[in-house]
Design an enzyme around this catalytic site. Structure first.
Site, PDB file in Angstrom:
ATOM      1  N   GLY A  13       0.772  -1.239   0.000  1.00 41.46           N
ATOM      2  CA  GLY A  13       0.000   0.000   0.000  1.00 41.46           C
ATOM      3  C   GLY A  13       0.799   1.282   0.000  1.00 41.46           C
ATOM      4  O   GLY A  13       0.297   2.314   0.449  1.00 41.46           O
ATOM      5  N   THR A  14       2.021   1.267  -0.544  1.00 36.66           N
ATOM      6  CA  THR A  14       2.784   2.525  -0.583  1.00 36.66           C
ATOM      7  C   THR A  14       2.124   3.550  -1.496  1.00 36.66           C
ATOM      8  O   THR A  14       2.166   4.754  -1.221  1.00 36.66           O
ATOM      9  CB  THR A  14       4.237   2.280  -1.034  1.00 36.66           C
ATOM     10  OG1 THR A  14       4.239   1.628  -2.310  1.00 36.66           O
ATOM     11  CG2 THR A  14       4.974   1.416  -0.014  1.00 36.66           C
ATOM     12  N   LEU A 107     -10.243  -7.154 -13.124  1.00 32.19           N
ATOM     13  CA  LEU A 107     -11.682  -6.943 -13.001  1.00 32.19           C
ATOM     14  C   LEU A 107     -12.405  -7.443 -14.245  1.00 32.19           C
ATOM     15  O   LEU A 107     -11.894  -7.338 -15.367  1.00 32.19           O
ATOM     16  CB  LEU A 107     -11.998  -5.472 -12.773  1.00 32.19           C
ATOM     17  CG  LEU A 107     -11.532  -4.876 -11.440  1.00 32.19           C
ATOM     18  CD1 LEU A 107     -11.852  -3.387 -11.389  1.00 32.19           C
ATOM     19  CD2 LEU A 107     -12.163  -5.591 -10.246  1.00 32.19           C
ATOM     20  N   HIS A 123       0.538   0.615 -13.408  1.00 31.31           N
ATOM     21  CA  HIS A 123       1.375  -0.526 -13.811  1.00 31.31           C
ATOM     22  C   HIS A 123       2.847  -0.120 -13.721  1.00 31.31           C
ATOM     23  O   HIS A 123       3.218   0.966 -14.165  1.00 31.31           O
ATOM     24  CB  HIS A 123       1.041  -0.954 -15.238  1.00 31.31           C
ATOM     25  CG  HIS A 123       1.784  -2.180 -15.670  1.00 31.31           C
ATOM     26  ND1 HIS A 123       1.448  -3.438 -15.221  1.00 31.31           N
ATOM     27  CD2 HIS A 123       2.858  -2.339 -16.477  1.00 31.31           C
ATOM     28  CE1 HIS A 123       2.283  -4.320 -15.749  1.00 31.31           C
ATOM     29  NE2 HIS A 123       3.144  -3.677 -16.521  1.00 31.31           N
TER      30      HIS A 123
END
Length: 209
Positions: A13-14, A107, A123
């Site tokens: 989660g950076t 998704l 990305h």
């Protein structure tokens, strides 16, 4: 008024932290993180969200489908089940846009149509190179180095249901240095990711939602 976004995460989660930090220090931040959704129950990103007082949800296949069903499910079935749960949560929290910040599930299904041009992904390479299934995290950096590339970086793009497909919105480049390994290359790209994810979230809510 800031528009509500959901941030989708899978790991440390950076990049989520970069979004949180920007929101906390900028009174005119155009987005508000309304919920953080993880497809991994142990993602440290969930702790970052909790520390910031942001609601969280877990949408791993096991959490969404149940252990026995998930064990027997195909990859596509898992993707659809996770995606449908994310859609349900986004509707519950009245989400305007979705930011994939280190999210590993591709998704699929109804959410792609419901949030067409309202989902962005980060990305860790310069798409269209080094994208697609299996190209995430250090796998990407290893591939870049193995190919002898002279530069790498990160990409923010719209999500269209194709893995790492969709219109490219932002790219930030860094040089590949002699003697680089995946860790050193990532260390050079990471600060660019943090800038790009914030720019992308702001662009999303200003231009697309």
């Amino acid at each position: 008024m800031a528009k509500k976004i959901a941030v989708l995460v899978s790991g440390g989660g950076t990049n989520l932290q970069a979004l949180i930090d920007y929101q906390q220090v900028n009174g005119d931040c155009p987005y508000e993180i309304a919920v953080v959704i993880s497809d991994h129950k142990d993602a440290f990103a969930l702790e970052r969200a909790a520390k910031a007082g942001i609601p969280t949800a877990i949408t791993s296949p096991y959490a969404v489908m149940g252990a026995e069903v998930a064990k027997a499910a195909t990859r596509d079935e898992k993707r659809t089940a996770v995606s449908d749960k994310v859609l349900e949560l986004c509707e519950q929290y009245e989400i305007c846009g979705i930011v994939q910040a280190g999210w590993l599930t591709v998704l699929a299904g109804k959410i792609i149509d419901k949030y067409a041009d309202k989902i962005i992904n980060l990305h860790p390479a310069l798409l269209p190179k080094f994208g697609g299934v299996g190209m995430w995290g250090h796998h990407v950096h290893e591939a870049v180095l193995a190919a002898g590339e002279k530069e790498s970086g990160c990409t923010i793009h719209l999500v269209n249901g194709e893995c790492d497909g969709g219109k490219i919105l932002i790219q930030k480049k860094v040089p590949v240095m002699p003697g680089d390994d995946p860790d050193s290359l990532y260390a050079r790209i990471a600060p660019q990711e943090h800038e790009a994810i914030v720019e992308g979230a702001c662009m999303l809510v200003r231009d697309f939602v």
